[in-house]
Design an enzyme around this catalytic site. Structure first.
Site, PDB file in Angstrom:
ATOM      1  N   ASP A   1       0.778  -1.338   0.010  1.00  0.00           N
ATOM      2  CA  ASP A   1       0.115  -0.126  -0.050  1.00  0.00           C
ATOM      3  C   ASP A   1       0.860   1.251   0.030  1.00  0.00           C
ATOM      4  OD1 ASP A   1      -2.846   1.078   0.409  1.00  0.00           O
ATOM      5  OD2 ASP A   1      -1.820   1.995   2.214  1.00  0.00           O
TER       6      ASP A   1
ATOM      7  N   GLU B   1       1.695  -0.472  -5.351  1.00  0.00           N
ATOM      8  CA  GLU B   1       0.654   0.611  -5.333  1.00  0.00           C
ATOM      9  C   GLU B   1       1.401   2.032  -5.701  1.00  0.00           C
ATOM     10  OE1 GLU B   1      -3.402   2.566  -3.760  1.00  0.00           O
ATOM     11  OE2 GLU B   1      -1.699   2.194  -2.174  1.00  0.00           O
TER      12      GLU B   1
END
Length: 655
Positions: free
Chosen positions: A324, A360
């Site tokens: 993330d 990401e």
């Protein structure tokens, strides 16, 4: 582990355990031991300083012992110092907690005792899983799962397992994954997390887990059996040929900004573990939008990250990781560095080097958008391809070339410096934003249930509603939405690179137009299996099977003129004028491919019609090649011309 812990965690010994915790700025640290229920402190032991590592050996403790830390030192938040011995602190290397974390304002009040509010770490004995090479190969299908919402309403899963990682191993769940051709499940965070402080007063709870306290311990709410449960579930999925990827959060913790809580890293050494403004040590850098940013280039944090990744590979045999807000992993004092020591060590570590790594590639910090800039072999979520596919099917002008670029592997993004392979993870929807059904059912977001007056979440979703905003009983509109989803999925599955779908999108799952549903641990996000649209599920299974059958789709080199022809509906090569026609509404992609079902070379053509009316396509090489229309039910002779319905994709195979 053998020997003493180097910088943190604990090692079991014949007599008990050796404990270690790292802190440069603490004056002293104490180990606190608790009774079997975790409610009564039974001992408080001073730790001996060994450089920046604080150590103590304790006889008579072992698996099942509960513990925490207290750190003494200066309390001066304006200087980045938050030492407060009234705060019981979680071990950053904790492997298990006795209960979940729950937000309480007292966790952030100086001098307020938090022993009764804090979960206690539990000593566990590591049990290594059987090592194997990762099952997943780039180019496959990843299925993104929020564990509790995915399984909590499944009718076949025993009630005691619903909402847990163990439910993923149930035969009915595995059967669904295999039906749609899933190659890997990507589990949204399952490590211990805490609610953001504004949620409890609203009666809401974080259901997605993107707010961790520590990085190794699993959250008791969804993995009540701890590492053993994860290990057994991974083994069950592996037995069916399905890989497991963990979505991990190393970019921030749930301690948040200076008005947040003191749970672990902040109380042990806030100044070292988080980024601060150079001239204002009391002000936390917020490159994550969550209040703090972990200093991933700090030697201790780097080691903690690597040890966490190794722990999940060695003890659960997971196949890889998704990160993330991954630019934080490569951030240094001067910004993002693709060659940072943290990223390099993740890719070269002897345990991690063969694992799948997915970034990401953006955060909200300076220079935070890094799509295409992560070091190989990192795969990267490709939001540019996502947006281009959405814009194309929404009907935006001048999108034909962008569609072809995405289908060919996004070489402008991933082909820099002469590179020949894509690292794209292509997707249409993920946990953030609209579900696929909501994408074709809403022009605007509808986040009122989140308690922020619809101010949260992205305002532009490149979405459309087919004539009515939100849910409707109008059969014609529902059919148009179903057709749009099938067209979107067909396009996604035809794209070169790795692909990903979010759990439930294959069956028309809706979140009632909520595009920021992290705080909706309720029916808004829970998948209602009884309401899945079987027509959509069957279509997903069909295009997934085509992708597996024809090697051209999952190969990772960019499509070139040797692999693909781009044709207009009349069967002739696309002209410059057609590529540049703003509202050009059709495209044919003809691919040379190996047919894995028979080992023969063949051609396959993807016929795309985004117009609001049917179009007649002249099939290429008329007379020289006999084309068959591929369909879920059976193949059929396509002839020399094929009528492609409005807003749809058709696939024909040279027979």
């Amino acid at each position: 582990m053998e020997g003493k812990p180097q910088q943190g965690g604990l090692v079991l010994t014949p007599q008990g355990a050796d404990f270690a915790v790292w802190s440069r700025n603490a004056a002293r640290i104490e180990l606190c031991l608790f009774d079997a229920g975790g409610g009564k402190e039974t001992a408080r032991l001073a730790m001996e300083r060994d450089g920046d590592v604080h150590r103590v050996s304790v006889d008579g403790v072992g698996p099942g012992t509960r513990y925490g830390y207290r750190a003494h030192g200066t309390y001066d938040p304006d200087q980045g110092l938050w030492f407060d011995p009234s705060k019981l602190l979680a071990d950053p290397y904790a492997k298990q907690f006795d209960r979940p974390f729950h937000h309480d304002p007292r966790l952030g009040i100086v001098g307020e005792e938090t022993q009764d509010l804090m979960p206690k770490a539990i000593i566990v004995r590591d049990i290594e899983a059987q090592r194997r090479k990762p099952l997943f190969k780039a180019g496959g299908l990843i299925y993104e799962i929020a564990v509790k919402p995915f399984t909590i309403l499944h009718p076949d899963v025993p009630e005691g397992q619903r909402g847990t990682v163990a439910a993923l191993a149930h035969p009915a769940v595995i059967a669904h994954l295999k039906r749609i051709g899933v190659d890997a499940v990507e589990l949204m965070p399952i490590t211990a997390w805490i609610d953001e402080r504004h949620l409890p007063p609203l009666g809401l709870a974080n259901g997605w887990g993107y707010n961790p306290v520590t990085f190794m311990a699993l959250d008791p709410r969804i993995v009540p059996g701890g590492m053993a449960e994860l290990r057994e579930t991974v083994a069950a999925l592996h037995a069916e040929g399905i890989a497991v990827i963990l979505d991990l959060v190393f970019n921030h913790t749930g301690e948040s900004d200076r008005f947040g809580t003191t749970l672990s890293l902040r109380g042990l050494d806030n100044l070292s573990f988080y980024r601060h403004l150079p001239d204002r040590p009391g002000e936390l850098v917020n490159d994550t939008g969550t209040g703090n940013t972990v200093a991933c280039d700090h030697p201790y944090v780097r080691r903690l990250i690597l040890d966490s990744l190794r722990y999940f590979v060695l003890n659960a045999a997971v196949d890889g990781f998704r990160f993330d807000l991954a630019p934080v992993l490569g951030r240094t004092a001067s910004g993002f560095d693709a060659n940072s020591l943290t990223l390099r060590e993740m890719l070269t570590d002897d345990v991690l080097a063969d694992r799948i790594m997915i970034a990401e590639p953006w955060d909200i910090g300076p220079g935070g958008y890094q799509l295409g800039n992560f070091p190989a072999p990192f795969l990267e979520w490709n939001d540019r391809a996502r947006d281009d596919l959405r814009r194309y099917w929404r009907g935006d002008d001048n999108m034909t070339g962008d569609l072809a670029t995405a289908l060919a592997g996004s070489s402008p993004v991933f082909g820099r410096d002469g590179r020949t392979q894509t690292r794209s993870v292509n997707f249409l929807a993920a946990h953030d934003g609209f579900t696929l059904m909501d994408l074709v059912s809403n022009v605007a977001k509808h986040n009122d249930a989140n308690g922020e007056h619809n101010r949260d979440g992205h305002n532009e979703n490149l979405s459309w509603n087919n004539g009515v905003e939100g849910a409707t009983d109008d059969a014609a509109i529902r059919k148009r939405r179903q057709d749009d989803i099938m067209a979107l999925l067909s396009t996604l599955f035809a794209a070169r690179g790795t692909i990903m779908i979010s759990a439930g999108d294959e069956g028309g799952r809706s979140q009632q137009g909520n595009n920021n549903a992290y705080c909706q641990d309720n029916e808004i996000t829970w998948l209602d299996w009884a309401k899945l649209d079987d027509t959509l599920v069957s279509h997903t299974a069909f295009v997934s099977a085509l992708r597996k059958r024809f090697a051209v789709f999952s190969e990772m080199t960019f499509l070139t003129d040797d692999d693909v022809e781009w044709l207009s509906p009349d069967g002739t090569p696309m002209t410059v004028g057609q590529w540049q026609t703003p509202n050009f509404s059709a495209l044919v992609m003809v691919l040379k491919t190996l047919d894995n079902s028979n080992g023969k070379n063949s051609r396959i053509a993807i016929l795309i019609n985004r117009a609001q009316a049917e179009q007649t396509f002249a099939l290429p090489y008329a007379g020289a090649i006999r084309w068959q229309l591929m369909a879920p039910e059976k193949t059929a002779d396509a002839g020399d011309k094929l009528v492609v319905p409005a807003r749809s994709v058709r696939v024909v195979l040279a027979s």
